[in-house]
Write a protein that holds these residues in place. Structure first.
Motif, PDB file in Angstrom:
ATOM      1  N   UNK A 141       1.811   8.062 -15.151  1.00 33.72           N
ATOM      2  CA  UNK A 141       2.310   6.833 -14.511  1.00 33.72           C
ATOM      3  C   UNK A 141       3.796   6.988 -14.223  1.00 33.72           C
ATOM      4  N   UNK A 142       4.101   8.015 -13.424  1.00 31.24           N
ATOM      5  CA  UNK A 142       5.489   8.238 -13.013  1.00 31.24           C
ATOM      6  C   UNK A 142       5.934   7.108 -12.084  1.00 31.24           C
ATOM      7  N   UNK A 143       7.227   6.808 -12.055  1.00 30.47           N
ATOM      8  CA  UNK A 143       7.698   5.768 -11.132  1.00 30.47           C
ATOM      9  C   UNK A 143       7.532   6.219  -9.682  1.00 30.47           C
ATOM     10  N   UNK A 144       7.256   5.265  -8.817  1.00 34.69           N
ATOM     11  CA  UNK A 144       7.029   5.559  -7.403  1.00 34.69           C
ATOM     12  C   UNK A 144       8.154   4.950  -6.569  1.00 34.69           C
ATOM     13  N   UNK A 145       8.709   5.755  -5.655  1.00 30.21           N
ATOM     14  CA  UNK A 145       9.682   5.261  -4.674  1.00 30.21           C
ATOM     15  C   UNK A 145       8.978   5.152  -3.325  1.00 30.21           C
ATOM     16  N   UNK A 146       8.914   3.951  -2.772  1.00 30.48           N
ATOM     17  CA  UNK A 146       8.304   3.753  -1.454  1.00 30.48           C
ATOM     18  C   UNK A 146       9.394   3.749  -0.391  1.00 30.48           C
ATOM     19  N   UNK A 147       9.194   4.543   0.660  1.00 31.08           N
ATOM     20  CA  UNK A 147      10.168   4.648   1.742  1.00 31.08           C
ATOM     21  C   UNK A 147       9.480   4.440   3.089  1.00 31.08           C
ATOM     22  N   UNK A 148      10.282   4.348   4.145  1.00 29.86           N
ATOM     23  CA  UNK A 148       9.739   4.237   5.506  1.00 29.86           C
ATOM     24  C   UNK A 148       9.480   2.790   5.882  1.00 29.86           C
ATOM     25  N   UNK A 149       9.236   2.583   7.170  1.00 33.22           N
ATOM     26  CA  UNK A 149       9.040   1.232   7.683  1.00 33.22           C
ATOM     27  C   UNK A 149       7.876   0.510   7.039  1.00 33.22           C
ATOM     28  N   UNK A 150       6.853   1.252   6.620  1.00 29.99           N
ATOM     29  CA  UNK A 150       5.686   0.620   6.000  1.00 29.99           C
ATOM     30  C   UNK A 150       5.747   0.684   4.482  1.00 29.99           C
ATOM     31  N   UNK A 151       6.868   1.242   3.947  1.00 30.30           N
ATOM     32  CA  UNK A 151       7.028   1.315   2.497  1.00 30.30           C
ATOM     33  C   UNK A 151       6.884  -0.040   1.804  1.00 30.30           C
ATOM     34  N   UNK A 152       7.583  -1.072   2.313  1.00 27.21           N
ATOM     35  CA  UNK A 152       7.506  -2.386   1.648  1.00 27.21           C
ATOM     36  C   UNK A 152       6.083  -2.956   1.583  1.00 27.21           C
ATOM     37  N   UNK A 153       5.295  -2.749   2.635  1.00 23.41           N
ATOM     38  CA  UNK A 153       3.896  -3.199   2.607  1.00 23.41           C
ATOM     39  C   UNK A 153       3.173  -2.615   1.400  1.00 23.41           C
ATOM     40  N   UNK A 154       3.267  -1.285   1.276  1.00 20.75           N
ATOM     41  CA  UNK A 154       2.519  -0.604   0.227  1.00 20.75           C
ATOM     42  C   UNK A 154       3.107  -0.902  -1.159  1.00 20.75           C
ATOM     43  N   UNK A 155       4.433  -1.020  -1.224  1.00 20.19           N
ATOM     44  CA  UNK A 155       5.069  -1.383  -2.502  1.00 20.19           C
ATOM     45  C   UNK A 155       4.528  -2.732  -2.967  1.00 20.19           C
ATOM     46  N   UNK A 156       4.386  -3.659  -2.040  1.00 22.23           N
ATOM     47  CA  UNK A 156       3.876  -4.982  -2.392  1.00 22.23           C
ATOM     48  C   UNK A 156       2.420  -4.947  -2.811  1.00 22.23           C
ATOM     49  N   UNK A 157       1.608  -4.219  -2.044  1.00 22.13           N
ATOM     50  CA  UNK A 157       0.179  -4.207  -2.324  1.00 22.13           C
ATOM     51  C   UNK A 157      -0.168  -3.410  -3.585  1.00 22.13           C
ATOM     52  N   UNK A 158       0.698  -2.462  -3.948  1.00 23.68           N
ATOM     53  CA  UNK A 158       0.392  -1.585  -5.096  1.00 23.68           C
ATOM     54  C   UNK A 158       1.314  -1.857  -6.287  1.00 23.68           C
ATOM     55  N   UNK A 159       1.923  -3.053  -6.333  1.00 20.19           N
ATOM     56  CA  UNK A 159       2.994  -3.261  -7.319  1.00 20.19           C
ATOM     57  C   UNK A 159       2.510  -3.272  -8.764  1.00 20.19           C
ATOM     58  N   UNK A 160       1.221  -3.559  -8.996  1.00 17.02           N
ATOM     59  CA  UNK A 160       0.748  -3.598 -10.382  1.00 17.02           C
ATOM     60  C   UNK A 160       0.154  -2.257 -10.821  1.00 17.02           C
ATOM     61  N   UNK A 161       0.126  -1.291  -9.915  1.00 19.63           N
ATOM     62  CA  UNK A 161      -0.595  -0.066 -10.206  1.00 19.63           C
ATOM     63  C   UNK A 161       0.261   0.986 -10.919  1.00 19.63           C
ATOM     64  N   UNK A 162       1.520   1.128 -10.467  1.00 15.69           N
ATOM     65  CA  UNK A 162       2.428   2.094 -11.077  1.00 15.69           C
ATOM     66  C   UNK A 162       3.810   1.446 -11.150  1.00 15.69           C
ATOM     67  N   UNK A 163       4.674   1.921 -12.063  1.00 22.76           N
ATOM     68  CA  UNK A 163       6.060   1.428 -12.020  1.00 22.76           C
ATOM     69  C   UNK A 163       6.718   1.865 -10.709  1.00 22.76           C
ATOM     70  N   UNK A 164       7.648   1.074 -10.223  1.00 19.95           N
ATOM     71  CA  UNK A 164       8.340   1.425  -8.974  1.00 19.95           C
ATOM     72  C   UNK A 164       9.831   1.465  -9.223  1.00 19.95           C
ATOM     73  N   UNK A 165      10.522   2.266  -8.425  1.00 15.99           N
ATOM     74  CA  UNK A 165      11.983   2.174  -8.449  1.00 15.99           C
ATOM     75  C   UNK A 165      12.538   2.362  -7.050  1.00 15.99           C
TER      76      UNK A 165
END
Lengths: 284, 284
Positions: free
Chosen positions: B236-260
């Motif tokens: 469960x490594x932290x995930x960095x979401x990037x790119x124009x669609x990054x925020x979409x996926x960060x929002x939809x997957x926020x409970x799955x892995x830690x994010x930074x």
């Protein structure tokens, strides 16, 4: 003198048949590409050359009642321009899918499944034709040879990433094509026919048991079955399989629906339509 | 004088940062496209212009220890040619995916998911980077904006054929683009960015409840989740979401892995790598 002309034309060439009112073929001809959208002048020249060769000394171009099945025959503006320049007694232009159906089935009810580099699926009921698929490589043509080739290469890349297992056939194809970076670099410039060139290899590998090739073939058969099922709408009309991949699907789906052989090709369908139109009092 | 240069370059432009041994930024610069495969001379000129602007009067080009993250940085021949012509004290060329990971994560273990017109997914463990995806529009880039746009248009054609239900959003997009024949005719000439331009519309329509748009978004999120899952390998490594669609996926997957949040971009990653290389005694 009433004569009938059928034309089948597209990006690679143009074929013509001239027949009399009984359907007896008086002559055939062929000429170069006839793409009425991208090259209207060249298309007109090809059509006239093929028609002239088929006609020979049996009459004059203005004796001919013509039906032309053309790639791009659904592009209204290009069709209007062409028709205004044709010297025939009458002329109807349709999409080549329509003449292919008429050639395959004549007046009979049935389903046509043409699976080659691209696909066309159509059903004829009481002379009415409904076409589906055939939307081209980028957005459609599911099950086609091009679709199979692209799918296999995409599967090879997914295997490199670790999403799916690698197989000997994927390794063999990737080695032949110079590896993943080379394939990915070449892909944007590849035409549908380039991808479709892999299809016979995929069939052979599936036959020999390679899991990736089997998956691509099975998915292609499933797409073809779904298209035919949709067109059947619960009926069991006979199915005519055409195209380079027709025999594969005919074999895999032989217990599902009755099958029959095509009566003729697209050019035969066009001349058949020309005679039927005249009998019905159209195009005089 | 020991100075460090980071370059981030690709088909649209080239950015540079010059820093000293403490990491303090002395200057930044930018220049035109730097595609080392299709335009080696232009790429070299852009790189030197951006580097010169970033360096200013702090030193000379041959004081610079450089790391360049370039699109095409995995094409060995193009890289060799470029490196032989660079005037820097040392130079390492890597794919821009590598500098993006270093920019996002520094030395930390973690996953980078960059989802824009295309995609790159990568994991860093103890400084070792593994990249997957990013194979381009034709054969890969699943979940990307271009993939979403193409998928929506393909779904619209499947709806016309009757394979799937039509929806108001599909009708709206097809009407705007001039209908099926127009779309199919334009598709072979459309670039990935043209398809990706539909992505924000698809997000909005999905938000408003359109079933076709929701399906495309859900499938995109599922592809991103599968890629991250593969890279996590059960961790469960932290995930960095990037790119124009990054925020979409960060929002939809926020409970799955830690994010930074990303520490920086690709150009910051490049200059960070340049400093680390020098500390490790490489590139002297």
């Amino acid at each position: 003198m009433t004569l009938f002309l059928g034309i089948d034309g597209g990006g690679t060439g143009c074929r013509a048949i001239v027949a009399d009112a009984t359907g007896a073929v008086l002559g055939t001809g062929s000429a170069g590409p006839s793409n009425i959208v991208s090259d209207p002048d060249g298309a007109l020249a090809s059509i006239l050359a093929a028609a002239g060769a088929a006609l020979g000394s049996h009459g004059r171009l203005d004796d001919l009642h013509a039906v032309l099945g053309l790639a791009g025959g659904n592009v209204a503006e290009a069709v209007e321009t062409l028709v205004s320049r044709l010297p025939f007694a009458s002329a109807l232009v349709v999409n080549d899918g329509v003449t292919a159906v008429k050639g395959a089935l004549g007046d009979d009810d049935g389903v046509m499944a043409a699976i080659g580099t691209g696909t066309i699926f159509a059903v004829q009921r009481a002379g009415q034709i409904r076409e589906i698929g055939g939307w081209g490589f980028i957005l459609g043509d599911e099950a086609s040879g091009a679709w199979m080739g692209r799918r296999l290469l995409a599967m090879g890349l997914r295997a490199i990433d670790g999403f799916v297992p690698g197989t000997p056939f994927l390794d063999e194809i990737f080695a032949e094509l110079g590896g993943a970076a080379q394939i990915v670099g070449a892909a944007p410039g590849m035409r549908p026919a380039d991808f479709a060139r892999l299809a016979p290899r995929i069939l052979a590998a599936a036959e020999a048991g390679d899991p990736a090739a089997r998956r691509v073939v099975d998915d292609s058969v499933a797409e073809v079955a779904a298209a035919i099922e949709l067109l059947q709408g619960g009926e069991t009309l006979p199915v005519v399989f055409l195209g380079g991949l027709g025999p594969l699907h005919a074999g895999r789906l032989k217990h599902r629906w009755p099958q029959q052989a095509a009566l003729g090709g697209s050019v035969e369908g066009a001349v058949f339509m020309a005679r039927r139109r005249h009998e019905a009092g159209l195009g005089r």
